[in-house]
Every structure is written in C-alpha cells, then in structure tokens.
Design an enzyme around this catalytic site. Structure first.
Site: not given
Length: 252
Positions: A85, A173, A232
């Site tokens: 990924s 963040d 996946h």
C-alpha cells in the site's frame, strides 16, 4: 534513520527490506519477516511518522523513498524491497529514483496511480478516542467501534497505540495534512527495468486492469499475480500464501 526490526543474519542473498502501509508498523510484519528470514536477513521498518520512527514533514513519497534508501545504504547498498500500500508506493518511488539500490521489487496491492478514497475518516476516529479513559487496547477498540471503524481494523489501529503513555505512535496531524499526497502518486520521469512483482488480493480493486498501461510504462518487467480470496490486507488475510509467493519470486 528509520526505526528497524531485523530478523535473521546477513548471508549470500541480499537483505529484504519491508515497508508497511498507512497506519501500520514494522511489528505488523513480524511473523512473515521472521519466516522469510530463514534464508536471508529481513529488515522491517517503521515508516516516517509511524511507530518509533521520527515525526517529520512533509510526509510524501520522495522523502519516504529517501528514508528507505538510507536504510539500504546502511545494510550494504543493495536489497530486495517489499512494500504494501503506502509502503508499496514509497518502494516504487525508490526504484524509480534510486534504482541501483534494488535487486528485486514486490509491490503488494497498490498501483502507481492516484486514488479517490481518502483515509481521513480513520484519523478522525483515532483522534476521537478519549485516551484518558483507556487502560487497555480493548477499551480503545470499543471507542473506535463507536466511531464507525470496522471490527477488522480496530485491532490493527490499536497496535499503534502506546497504552502506557496514552498516545498514538502515529503523527496523525501530519498524516492528515498530507493525505492528498498519500493517496496520490507523483509524476516521475523515467522507469525501472528491474524484476517487479505486483502481487494483489483477488478480492481487492486496488490494482485494476486499466492501471496496467501505467504500471508497464514505469516498470517494463512487471509481472502480475493475485492471491485468491484475499483483499487489500492480503498479507494478513492469507499470510502463508503471501509468504510462499514472495519467497518463490525472490528466490527465482
């Protein structure tokens, strides 16, 4: 340099470097890495802003590729690379920009294309967990469930939870700020003509037939294989089949 977990010892074969996906860590790959280390050194990394690696900005593929390059150089300057990924995109970027560092490449269930599905909702769910009320991972999983996170992903996310210090081992963040780049892929001139395996889950739609032209333009020696019944998260859903396929490809 990135935090690493090493299995096995250096030998005649080049080491195998494993790069995990978004929200993952080197620990996620422990079983597969250990099993593959019977014939070579296997090194799994914590990607930037994950696990015990440094929190850095920006979180983009050129910087991730450079971080992987530094690990390979520390290992001797040549490695086989396996990326899943996000880690697969970082590994592809490494091959396209510093291909001399790779012998073989395995890309697990991802293509060098932009995707439209954001992963932002999981960041919001993790941020919403009240860590002051968490004394064990199951309590965090219960809160993630309340915020709509599927059961199969709850335990995966909480592997990156430092319960004792009540903090995520993820720079949420920064990952949020760079999400557009994470689900995208930079424009790259050139190609890498080394042996490349695109290994996908048979039930996954991440690597589609319409992606093959782009893949082959960048990786002209690419080969394609699928693991039946896997999605996946093919390495977690079908670990033995995944391991056997990767082993056969690397040892061929």
């Amino acid at each position: 340099m990135l935090n690493t977990i090493s299995h096995g010892t250096p030998g005649d074969l080049p080491p195998l470097l494993i790069a995990h996906g978004l929200y993952g860590s080197a620990r996620n790959w422990g079983v597969i890495a250990k099993r593959l280390s019977d014939s070579r050194q296997v090194v799994a990394v914590d990607m930037p802003n994950h696990g015990d690696s440094d929190w850095t900005a920006p979180h983009d593929y050129p910087h991730m590729a450079q971080a992987l390059a530094e690990v390979i150089e520390d290992l001797g300057g040549k490695a086989d690379v396996l990326g899943h990924s996000m880690g697969g995109k970082a590994a592809m970027m490494l091959a396209l920009t510093q291909g001399h560092l790779l012998r073989k490449l395995v890309v697990a269930d991802i293509a060098p294309v932009p995707y439209s599905h954001t992963q932002q909702q999981y960041i919001e769910a993790m941020k919403a967990v009240d860590l002051s009320k968490v004394t064990r991972r199951s309590e965090a999983e219960d809160q993630l469930a309340e915020h709509g996170v599927d059961r199969s992903l709850q335990s995966f996310f909480t592997q990156s939870l430092d319960v004792a210090n009540r903090r995520w081992r993820l720079n949420l963040d920064q990952l949020s700020a760079d999400m557009a780049g994470i689900i995208g892929f930079p424009q790259v001139d050139g190609s890498w003509d080394g042996p490349t395996l695109f290994l996908s889950g048979g039930e996954s739609d991440y690597v589609r037939p319409e992606h093959r032209q782009t893949i082959l333009a960048l990786f002209p020696k690419a080969r394609f294989m699928k693991i039946p019944g896997a999605g996946h998260w093919l390495h977690a859903e079908k670990p033995r089949e995944f391991e056997a396929t990767v082993r056969a490809w690397l040892d061929a």
